[in-house]
Scaffold this motif. Structure first.
Motif, short mmCIF file in Angstrom:
data_model
loop_
_atom_site.label_atom_id
_atom_site.label_comp_id
_atom_site.label_asym_id
_atom_site.label_seq_id
_atom_site.Cartn_x
_atom_site.Cartn_y
_atom_site.Cartn_z
N THR A 118 0.85 -1.18 0.00
CA THR A 118 0.00 0.00 0.00
C THR A 118 0.89 1.24 0.00
O THR A 118 2.09 1.15 0.30
CB THR A 118 -0.90 0.03 1.24
N PRO B 151 1.47 0.46 -10.76
CA PRO B 151 0.21 0.71 -10.06
C PRO B 151 -0.73 -0.46 -10.26
O PRO B 151 -0.61 -1.22 -11.23
CB PRO B 151 -0.32 1.97 -10.74
N ALA C 161 -4.36 0.00 -10.04
CA ALA C 161 -5.54 0.53 -10.74
C ALA C 161 -5.16 1.79 -11.50
O ALA C 161 -4.94 2.84 -10.88
CB ALA C 161 -6.67 0.82 -9.75
N THR D 199 -6.23 5.79 -10.77
CA THR D 199 -6.54 6.04 -9.36
C THR D 199 -5.41 6.86 -8.74
O THR D 199 -4.24 6.57 -8.99
CB THR D 199 -6.68 4.71 -8.60
N ARG E 164 -2.48 7.96 -6.50
CA ARG E 164 -1.53 7.02 -5.88
C ARG E 164 -1.79 6.80 -4.39
O ARG E 164 -1.59 5.70 -3.87
CB ARG E 164 -0.10 7.51 -6.10
N ASP F 65 -4.26 4.02 -4.03
CA ASP F 65 -4.03 2.81 -4.81
C ASP F 65 -3.14 1.85 -4.03
O ASP F 65 -2.60 2.20 -2.97
CB ASP F 65 -3.36 3.19 -6.14
N TRP F 66 -3.00 0.62 -4.53
CA TRP F 66 -1.95 -0.29 -4.12
C TRP F 66 -0.92 -0.32 -5.25
O TRP F 66 -1.17 0.21 -6.34
CB TRP F 66 -2.48 -1.69 -3.90
N PHE F 67 0.25 -0.93 -4.99
CA PHE F 67 1.22 -1.07 -6.07
C PHE F 67 1.98 -2.38 -5.92
O PHE F 67 1.98 -3.00 -4.85
CB PHE F 67 2.18 0.13 -6.11
N ALA G 259 -6.13 -5.99 -8.28
CA ALA G 259 -7.25 -5.04 -8.29
C ALA G 259 -8.56 -5.73 -7.90
O ALA G 259 -9.37 -5.17 -7.14
CB ALA G 259 -7.38 -4.41 -9.68
N ARG H 24 -8.46 -6.40 -4.15
CA ARG H 24 -8.66 -5.18 -3.37
C ARG H 24 -10.12 -4.76 -3.37
O ARG H 24 -10.67 -4.35 -2.35
CB ARG H 24 -7.80 -4.05 -3.93
N GLU I 272 -12.44 7.40 -2.42
CA GLU I 272 -10.99 7.24 -2.32
C GLU I 272 -10.47 7.70 -0.97
O GLU I 272 -9.56 7.09 -0.39
CB GLU I 272 -10.32 8.01 -3.46
#
Length: 472
Positions: free
Chosen positions: A159, A199, A201, A204, A206, A209-211, A237, A240, A280
């Protein structure tokens, strides 16, 4: 890839010298070495390339080949450029140890062999994994990410706060998160960490988002591995989205507290200053306080979280997290308010308190601003409700004469006024703070009074100046 496949590569023109009955062995990687005993650098199933620099006498061949077979090497490809042949003692050693031996043509560089084999290895592995991941994506709901990340290998899902979602813990997750937030564009390779960041998504922000952090430089990858990366991102994605279930709005309005434990909670309200959407922000609050298992939701375009109070300073923790995430806001900002701790029966009032504090934070210029509940009982609350045009007019009337004088004469009247008021009109403490003689401070204060027509010995005028400075 099997050894037999090497004979089908026309660019290499390899020839089997011995071990033709062992060509079904698989190759995991390619290694070039000129060490007499390279065993400690091998992990098994490699194709080893050598120019025989290690060979000074016939007995060396036995030492070299024994080291390879003990390490589990799949095959050996060799050529002695100086001798112009493969020595018989090496052929005999390979035959005794049942190690397949290939002759590399004199005009084929070892680098060519390595590039060709690695290209086919990477392509085959990526294609196989992409197919597996495509099937897994169809079945991923409820299964978690651990098995998928283990299948891909050499990657981590994180994250933007640096929390590891899946995969082994990297050496420095916070550094990976900081690199993700500050990268000029994504995907991005970080040489210092030898990691490529993707990334989850696209589109989205940052911070919400997750990465995925892969080992190595993605710019060197073949097209097949890039396909694999896209498949993994799609799976992450989905997972999540499955986990991102917002709390019942009735809980975060304080109207239904039956689902909350009988403990004191702190309410947090947040809004974005730019492109961040309420959903978000809700996900962001859930991530920041994930260890506390908060209830989160959206109320009237605000994200609201109810966080178990515990022993830590919720407002300080929130400000620290927002400061860390600030580089990923891409010009946006976040205003947040934090209530006092309250029992379940007082959560409705706590949420309103947090929302009032959030509005106060939104009136401040800082990109990320957190206002505590205790600031609501000060003059700051009144200033926040003053319309912008009134604030501007009030400040200009009192302070513009001083600002003009400072610009024209290189003086420091505004700073002197601010310091004088901060020290409750003490000439001595003001002089010490400004590193001036007391008489110099007295001269500046008289100049301020002359320019504004105010009397700084008057409490009413001091309050006016104080408010003007705060509004400005």
């Amino acid at each position: 890839m099997r050894l037999r496949f090497l004979l089908a590569l026309p660019e290499l023109r390899l020839e089997v010298v011995t071990g033709s009955d062992e060509l079904d062995r698989t190759i995991r990687w390619v290694v070039t070495t000129d060490l007499l005993d390279p065993g400690r650098y091998l992990r098994g199933r490699e194709l080893v390339l050598t120019g025989l620099v290690w060979r000074t006498r016939p007995a060396d061949s036995e030492t070299f080949v024994r080291a390879l077979t003990e390490a589990g090497v799949s095959g050996l490809a060799a050529w002695d450029l100086a001798l112009g042949a493969i020595p018989d003692d090496l052929v005999d050693a390979c035959r005794r140890h049942r190690l397949p031996l290939f002759k590399v043509p004199e005009d084929v560089a070892f680098a060519t062999v390595t590039e060709e084999v690695v290209r086919h290895l990477s392509g085959a592995r990526a294609a196989d994994l992409a197919a597996v991941l495509d099937r897994h994506r169809r079945l991923v709901e409820g299964t978690g990410l651990g098995a998928v990340v283990d299948l891909v290998g050499h990657c981590h899902v994180l994250t933007p706060t640096g929390r590891v979602v899946a995969g082994p813990a990297p050496a420095d997750p916070a550094a990976l998160a900081a690199a993700f937030l500050t990268a000029p564009r994504l995907p991005h390779h970080v040489p210092a960490l030898d990691a490529s960041l993707f990334p989850v998504a696209a589109g989205t922000p940052r911070v919400a988002d997750w990465f995925i952090a892969f080992e190595g430089d993605f710019t060197d990858w073949p097209a097949e591995r890039r396909t694999l990366t896209a498949e993994l991102a799609a799976i992450v994605a989905l997972e999540r989205a499955r986990l991102d279930v917002p709390a019942d709005v009735a809980v975060v309005t304080g109207g239904d507290v039956s689902r909350l434990a009988d403990v004191r909670h702190v309410a947090v309200a947040a809004s974005g200053r730019g492109g961040l959407r309420p959903a978000e922000l809700r996900a962001l609050l859930a991530e920041i306080f994930t260890a506390a298992h908060p209830a989160v939701g959206v109320l009237d375009e605000e994200a609201v979280a109810l966080v178990p109070a515990g022993d830590r300073d919720i407002a300080a923790a929130l400000q620290s997290a927002l400061d860390f995430l600030a580089p990923g806001l891409a010009g946006d900002g976040i205003a947040a308010g934090v209530s006092d701790a309250a029992p379940p029966s007082g959560l409705r009032a706590a949420i309103e308190e947090a929302r009032h504090a959030r509005r106060l934070a939104a009136a401040r210029p800082a990109p990320t601003c957190v206002v505590r509940h205790d600031e609501l009982a000060t003059h700051v609350l009144l200033l926040a409700s003053v319309p912008d045009d009134v604030r501007r007019m009030f400040g200009e009337r009192l302070l513009d004469p001083l600002r003009d004088y400072d610009r024209s004469h290189g003086a420091d009247l505004v700073r002197t006024l601010e310091t004088f008021l901060r020290h409750s009109g003490s000439w001595t403490r003001c002089a010490e703070q400004l590193h001036l003689h007391v008489n110099s401070v007295r001269y500046r204060i008289r100049r301020i009074e002359d320019l504004t027509g105010r009397d700084l010995s008057s409490l009413e005028d001091r309050v006016d100046f104080f408010l003007a400075l705060r509004l400005g």
